[in-house]
Design a protein around this motif. Sequence first.
Motif, mmCIF file in Angstrom:
data_model
loop_
_atom_site.group_PDB
_atom_site.id
_atom_site.type_symbol
_atom_site.label_atom_id
_atom_site.label_comp_id
_atom_site.label_asym_id
_atom_site.label_seq_id
_atom_site.Cartn_x
_atom_site.Cartn_y
_atom_site.Cartn_z
ATOM 1 N N ASP A 1 -3.491 -2.682 -12.785
ATOM 2 C CA ASP A 1 -2.667 -2.219 -13.910
ATOM 3 C C ASP A 1 -1.342 -1.600 -13.445
ATOM 4 N N VAL A 2 -0.605 -2.375 -12.691
ATOM 5 C CA VAL A 2 0.688 -1.917 -12.200
ATOM 6 C C VAL A 2 1.722 -2.951 -12.645
ATOM 7 N N ILE B 1 -4.662 -4.811 -5.134
ATOM 8 C CA ILE B 1 -5.146 -3.457 -4.841
ATOM 9 C C ILE B 1 -5.323 -2.656 -6.136
ATOM 10 N N LYS B 2 -4.377 -2.835 -7.068
ATOM 11 C CA LYS B 2 -4.427 -2.070 -8.322
ATOM 12 C C LYS B 2 -3.866 -2.977 -9.425
ATOM 13 N N LYS C 1 -1.103 -6.158 -6.982
ATOM 14 C CA LYS C 1 -2.101 -6.254 -8.058
ATOM 15 C C LYS C 1 -3.517 -6.507 -7.537
ATOM 16 N N ARG D 1 0.836 -1.210 0.000
ATOM 17 C CA ARG D 1 0.000 0.000 0.000
ATOM 18 C C ARG D 1 0.870 1.259 0.000
ATOM 19 N N LEU E 1 2.189 1.891 -3.546
ATOM 20 C CA LEU E 1 1.150 2.399 -4.450
ATOM 21 C C LEU E 1 0.890 3.884 -4.209
ATOM 22 N N GLY F 1 3.166 3.799 -11.846
ATOM 23 C CA GLY F 1 2.681 2.421 -11.765
ATOM 24 C C GLY F 1 3.735 1.376 -12.115
#
Lengths: 270, 270
Positions: free
Chosen positions: A136-137, A133-134, A131, A101, A104, A110
């Motif tokens: 497209d990283v 959490i997000k 990934k 976290r 990010l 990213g």
Amino acid sequence: MDNRGIGIFDSGFGGLTVLKEIKKILPGEKVYYFGDTARLPYGSKSRENIVNYSQEIAEFLKTKDIKALVIACNTASAMALEALQGKYDFPVIGVIGAGSRGALKVSSGGRIGVIGTKGTVNSGVYEREIKKIKADVEVYANSCPLFVPLVEEGMIEDEITKMVIERYLSNFKGRVDSLILGCTHYPILGDIIRRYLDGTGIEVVNPAIEVAKELKELLEEEDQLSDMAEVHDEFYVSDSPNHFRELGEMFLGSEIEKVQKINLEEYGRG
Amino acid sequence: MDNRGIGIFDSGFGGLTVLKEIKKILPGEKVYYFGDTARLPYGSKSRENIVNYSQEIAEFLKTKDIKALVIACNTASAMALEALQGKYDFPVIGVIGAGSRGALKVSSGGRIGVIGTKGTVNSGVYEREIKKIKADVEVYANSCPLFVPLVEEGMIEDEITKMVIERYLSNFKGRVDSLILGCTHYPILGDIIRRYLDGTGIEVVNPAIEVAKELKELLEEEDQLSDMAEVHDEFYVSDSPNHFRELGEMFLGSEIEKVQKINLEEYGRG
């Protein structure tokens, strides 16, 4: 208000960098630290063993009537967090989630880098966590097995260490915008790593700081902050308490009064 | 003639350098190798734990009906040899005694150097063993904690390794006439260490070679050499068999067919 203590465990010494960050922002909290020195390092061991070890340690720390448990070890955090969460009436948090976290938050493009032991990197746990959490990283990870012995040799501001840092980190330049120090020993090399990366725009993320922040938020939300003015932390290990005290003071940057050896077998796996 | 096998154990991979030397001069002997990968490294652990671990491993190897047991690990050899000797109807030999005798053979001026892990060096075991045989000898020992991870990183012919060798070994120049490689990983760096010491007159002593020679003499004396033309060695570990096979092949310099994971708790401590 809740004056019960916080449990922290690690495979050995590294978790003291987490303890240090917790004490910086939560100086009134009493900490029970356990270092599993009889069985370190965790990095090369199987998931089954790591889960068993972590359960034994959690059972021991439970006897100290803790209000929260922090898994300071990356390997144990990767392999045993799920097994421990929900099993106790206190919350369990780990460095991997907090570190992910934190990365990010500072990652501008990213593209997140991760360094850690072979165990942590091969497990792909930071990538999965990030990934989740997000999606497209991009995550680029590499292991740095020489960092731990260099730290334990006290070779911090050293020509050899600078060469090793260049060897391990040159691939990250131009490739990532942030770099997670995914092993609790690495913050000891934090300054020299930051200097090596100076001018590249790469933000260095220390999960020890992130997990300390999350612990503080958690205690604030639940109104569980301690109101003690003076606390004495307690240190336990599974082997070699004297060695732990000596090396531990380097990690902690302050004195360790007393280290007690514990036989975990007496506490079971819950 | 005796076609029973030889037991060898180590905390992990390093003992494979001992196995390698044994197979060079005793190719007809079947070997049962045990690597205690769940509990490595032994170097930082207490005597009590090392003795317990070694007893468990000896009990396991006993079930293979062995005719001799070689403690390939320097730490276990230092701490558990006495506890195991005389307990079984097969002889138990260790790398420390063999390495010490080997150094005394080549030492011209009675000034012997020792390098090893912190555990081995701090225990002073080589010095005690050497002085038991010949009292008027000077022993100078230093630990080299970075050698093991450099070997495990495969950084053998490497600029960084050369710098680390110079850092650790420069003090031995002009001070000793022989140097014991007191850790089973170090023979992998043997060539590069010999090159660094070239022209100094310091003889490098590899305890793996010495213990292999002692084993051969022992079997010859007792008329216990095998007459088998083809043997298949067996490999056992306490954790992570795949990792053992991969890294082990570097130590052994040949292929490892199969590695089996064993639960030592089933075998007791005898």
